[in-house]
Design a protein around this motif. Structure first.
Motif, PDB file in Angstrom:
ATOM      1  N   PRO A  40       0.608  -1.925   0.334  1.00 47.65           N
ATOM      2  CA  PRO A  40       0.165   0.449  -0.192  1.00 47.65           C
ATOM      3  C   PRO A  40       1.047   0.962   0.068  1.00 47.65           C
ATOM      4  N   LYS A  41       0.268   2.480  -0.918  1.00 53.18           N
ATOM      5  CA  LYS A  41       1.030   3.533  -0.189  1.00 53.18           C
ATOM      6  C   LYS A  41       0.183   4.499   0.545  1.00 53.18           C
ATOM      7  N   THR A  42       0.405   5.493   0.786  1.00 49.26           N
ATOM      8  CA  THR A  42       0.146   6.945   1.402  1.00 49.26           C
ATOM      9  C   THR A  42      -0.049   7.883   1.391  1.00 49.26           C
ATOM     10  N   ASN A  43      -0.759   9.109   1.515  1.00 46.70           N
ATOM     11  CA  ASN A  43      -0.323  10.426   0.443  1.00 46.70           C
ATOM     12  C   ASN A  43       0.065  10.708   1.646  1.00 46.70           C
ATOM     13  N   ALA A  44       1.589  11.047   1.399  1.00 43.17           N
ATOM     14  CA  ALA A  44       2.824  12.005   2.525  1.00 43.17           C
ATOM     15  C   ALA A  44       2.491  13.414   2.493  1.00 43.17           C
ATOM     16  N   THR A  45       1.662  14.398   1.922  1.00 43.35           N
ATOM     17  CA  THR A  45       2.223  15.627   1.844  1.00 43.35           C
ATOM     18  C   THR A  45       1.292  16.119   3.012  1.00 43.35           C
ATOM     19  N   ASN A  46       2.578  17.149   4.362  1.00 43.51           N
ATOM     20  CA  ASN A  46       2.064  18.048   5.011  1.00 43.51           C
ATOM     21  C   ASN A  46       2.028  17.288   6.593  1.00 43.51           C
ATOM     22  N   LYS A  47       3.065  15.610   6.117  1.00 42.57           N
ATOM     23  CA  LYS A  47       2.981  15.312   7.369  1.00 42.57           C
ATOM     24  C   LYS A  47       4.664  14.409   7.598  1.00 42.57           C
ATOM     25  N   SER A  48       5.108  13.632   8.272  1.00 36.16           N
ATOM     26  CA  SER A  48       6.313  13.999   9.197  1.00 36.16           C
ATOM     27  C   SER A  48       6.771  12.149   8.156  1.00 36.16           C
ATOM     28  N   ASP A  49       7.878  12.272   7.810  1.00 40.53           N
ATOM     29  CA  ASP A  49       7.737  10.893   7.273  1.00 40.53           C
ATOM     30  C   ASP A  49       7.397   9.375   7.938  1.00 40.53           C
ATOM     31  N   ALA A  50       8.041   9.532   9.375  1.00 43.38           N
ATOM     32  CA  ALA A  50       7.481   9.021  10.248  1.00 43.38           C
ATOM     33  C   ALA A  50       5.842   8.647  10.992  1.00 43.38           C
ATOM     34  N   ALA A  51       5.117  10.014  10.927  1.00 38.38           N
ATOM     35  CA  ALA A  51       3.951   9.476   9.968  1.00 38.38           C
ATOM     36  C   ALA A  51       3.110   8.692   9.268  1.00 38.38           C
ATOM     37  N   ALA A  52       3.467   9.228   8.261  1.00 32.25           N
ATOM     38  CA  ALA A  52       3.486   8.172   7.012  1.00 32.25           C
ATOM     39  C   ALA A  52       3.743   7.675   7.048  1.00 32.25           C
ATOM     40  N   CYS A  53       5.017   6.870   7.388  1.00 34.36           N
ATOM     41  CA  CYS A  53       5.343   5.635   7.952  1.00 34.36           C
ATOM     42  C   CYS A  53       4.416   4.754   8.470  1.00 34.36           C
ATOM     43  N   ARG A  54       4.302   5.004  10.015  1.00 38.19           N
ATOM     44  CA  ARG A  54       3.109   4.662  10.677  1.00 38.19           C
ATOM     45  C   ARG A  54       2.099   3.553   9.875  1.00 38.19           C
ATOM     46  N   TRP A  55       1.345   5.082   8.982  1.00 35.67           N
ATOM     47  CA  TRP A  55      -0.253   4.885   9.397  1.00 35.67           C
ATOM     48  C   TRP A  55      -0.171   3.410   7.843  1.00 35.67           C
ATOM     49  N   VAL A  56       1.012   4.070   6.754  1.00 33.97           N
ATOM     50  CA  VAL A  56       0.753   3.559   5.800  1.00 33.97           C
ATOM     51  C   VAL A  56       1.404   1.842   5.956  1.00 33.97           C
ATOM     52  N   PHE A  57       2.573   1.462   7.541  1.00 38.00           N
ATOM     53  CA  PHE A  57       2.724   0.439   8.226  1.00 38.00           C
ATOM     54  C   PHE A  57       0.815  -0.239   8.775  1.00 38.00           C
ATOM     55  N   LEU A  58       0.025   0.068   9.101  1.00 34.68           N
ATOM     56  CA  LEU A  58      -0.638  -0.620   9.462  1.00 34.68           C
ATOM     57  C   LEU A  58      -2.052  -0.665   8.409  1.00 34.68           C
ATOM     58  N   SER A  59      -1.576   0.106   7.577  1.00 27.51           N
ATOM     59  CA  SER A  59      -2.346   0.111   5.930  1.00 27.51           C
ATOM     60  C   SER A  59      -2.709  -1.578   5.877  1.00 27.51           C
ATOM     61  N   ALA A  60      -0.718  -1.913   5.856  1.00 33.30           N
ATOM     62  CA  ALA A  60      -0.251  -2.959   5.313  1.00 33.30           C
ATOM     63  C   ALA A  60      -0.177  -4.407   5.973  1.00 33.30           C
ATOM     64  N   LEU A  61      -0.621  -4.342   7.436  1.00 35.98           N
ATOM     65  CA  LEU A  61      -1.017  -4.737   8.355  1.00 35.98           C
ATOM     66  C   LEU A  61      -2.469  -5.450   8.148  1.00 35.98           C
ATOM     67  N   ARG A  62      -3.177  -4.077   7.673  1.00 37.14           N
ATOM     68  CA  ARG A  62      -4.886  -4.271   7.567  1.00 37.14           C
ATOM     69  C   ARG A  62      -5.105  -5.517   6.438  1.00 37.14           C
ATOM     70  N   GLU A  63      -4.326  -5.095   5.377  1.00 38.07           N
ATOM     71  CA  GLU A  63      -4.528  -5.931   3.920  1.00 38.07           C
ATOM     72  C   GLU A  63      -4.057  -6.883   4.172  1.00 38.07           C
ATOM     73  N   LEU A  64      -2.918  -7.301   4.649  1.00 37.59           N
ATOM     74  CA  LEU A  64      -2.429  -8.591   4.939  1.00 37.59           C
ATOM     75  C   LEU A  64      -3.953  -9.209   5.973  1.00 37.59           C
ATOM     76  N   GLN A  65      -4.048  -8.805   7.235  1.00 34.25           N
ATOM     77  CA  GLN A  65      -5.325  -9.324   7.832  1.00 34.25           C
ATOM     78  C   GLN A  65      -5.833  -9.749   6.697  1.00 34.25           C
ATOM     79  N   GLU A  66      -6.896  -9.122   6.411  1.00 31.43           N
ATOM     80  CA  GLU A  66      -8.275  -9.352   5.395  1.00 31.43           C
ATOM     81  C   GLU A  66      -7.367 -10.871   4.490  1.00 31.43           C
ATOM     82  N   LYS A  67      -6.497 -10.094   4.302  1.00 29.72           N
ATOM     83  CA  LYS A  67      -5.683 -11.967   3.630  1.00 29.72           C
ATOM     84  C   LYS A  67      -6.048 -12.814   3.980  1.00 29.72           C
ATOM     85  N   ALA A  68      -5.480 -12.613   5.450  1.00 32.30           N
ATOM     86  CA  ALA A  68      -5.758 -13.750   5.952  1.00 32.30           C
ATOM     87  C   ALA A  68      -7.174 -14.536   6.359  1.00 32.30           C
TER      88      ALA A  68
END
Length: 179
Positions: A101-129
């Protein structure tokens, strides 16, 4: 002959055909010069390569997993195990999944954008599971540009000026309790 007919037609029908042919004044020449410079500069800017940013980060997993956002977005029905940890003796493999997954990083710190997209990736893995009837995803590793990075403590994220992305791969399994 045809060219003389066309020339007479153009010269008689063109609105400026009878205009004065006096030399262009200094002010008009200045405007033409400025316009040419502006158009030239715009052309140079348009042809210059874009300065794209792709910053690689290796960020800690635990603070994200312990966050309120994780408990709200992920729930408890699918467990996640990072790196090579084998949580149970009896594991029934159901398949594997890769998410990117990708997320909008505009006006976010790299850390904040990365946390959000990491959770999105886990959510997608969860849906696949869930699709595969699995209750866990094990051997979760980063897989950005198909380059594996396995760690039980960190995940890989790439952040740019506009977009941040995380790629994860994991095994979808049913964990059976130890007897």
């Amino acid at each position: 002959m045809a060219s003389s007919v066309a020339q007479s037609f153009v010269s008689s029908s063109h609105p400026m055909a009878h205009a004065s042919t006096a030399p262009v004044g200094r002010l008009s020449r200045g405007r033409v010069l400025v316009s040419a410079l502006v158009l030239g500069a715009a052309g140079l800017l348009a042809s210059a390569p874009a300065q794209a940013r792709d910053t690689q980060h290796f960020l800690p997993i635990m603070p994200v997993m312990a966050s309120t956002a994780a408990s709200q977005r992920l729930g408890k029905d699918v467990a996640f195990f990072f790196g090579d940890k084998q949580p149970y003796e009896r594991i029934e493999k159901r398949g594997w999944a890769r998410v990117n997954p990708k997320t909008n990083a505009t006006n976010k710190s790299d850390a904040a954008a990365c946390r959000w997209v990491f959770l999105s990736a886990l959510r997608e893995l969860q849906e696949k599971a869930r699709e595969y009837g699995a209750n866990a995803v094990i051997n979760i590793r980063s897989d950005y540009d198909n380059v594996p990075y396995s760690s039980s403590e960190k995940y890989e994220c790439h952040a740019g000026n506009i977009v941040a992305g995380v790629a994860l791969r994991g095994d979808l399994v049913i964990l059976h309790p130890k007897n």
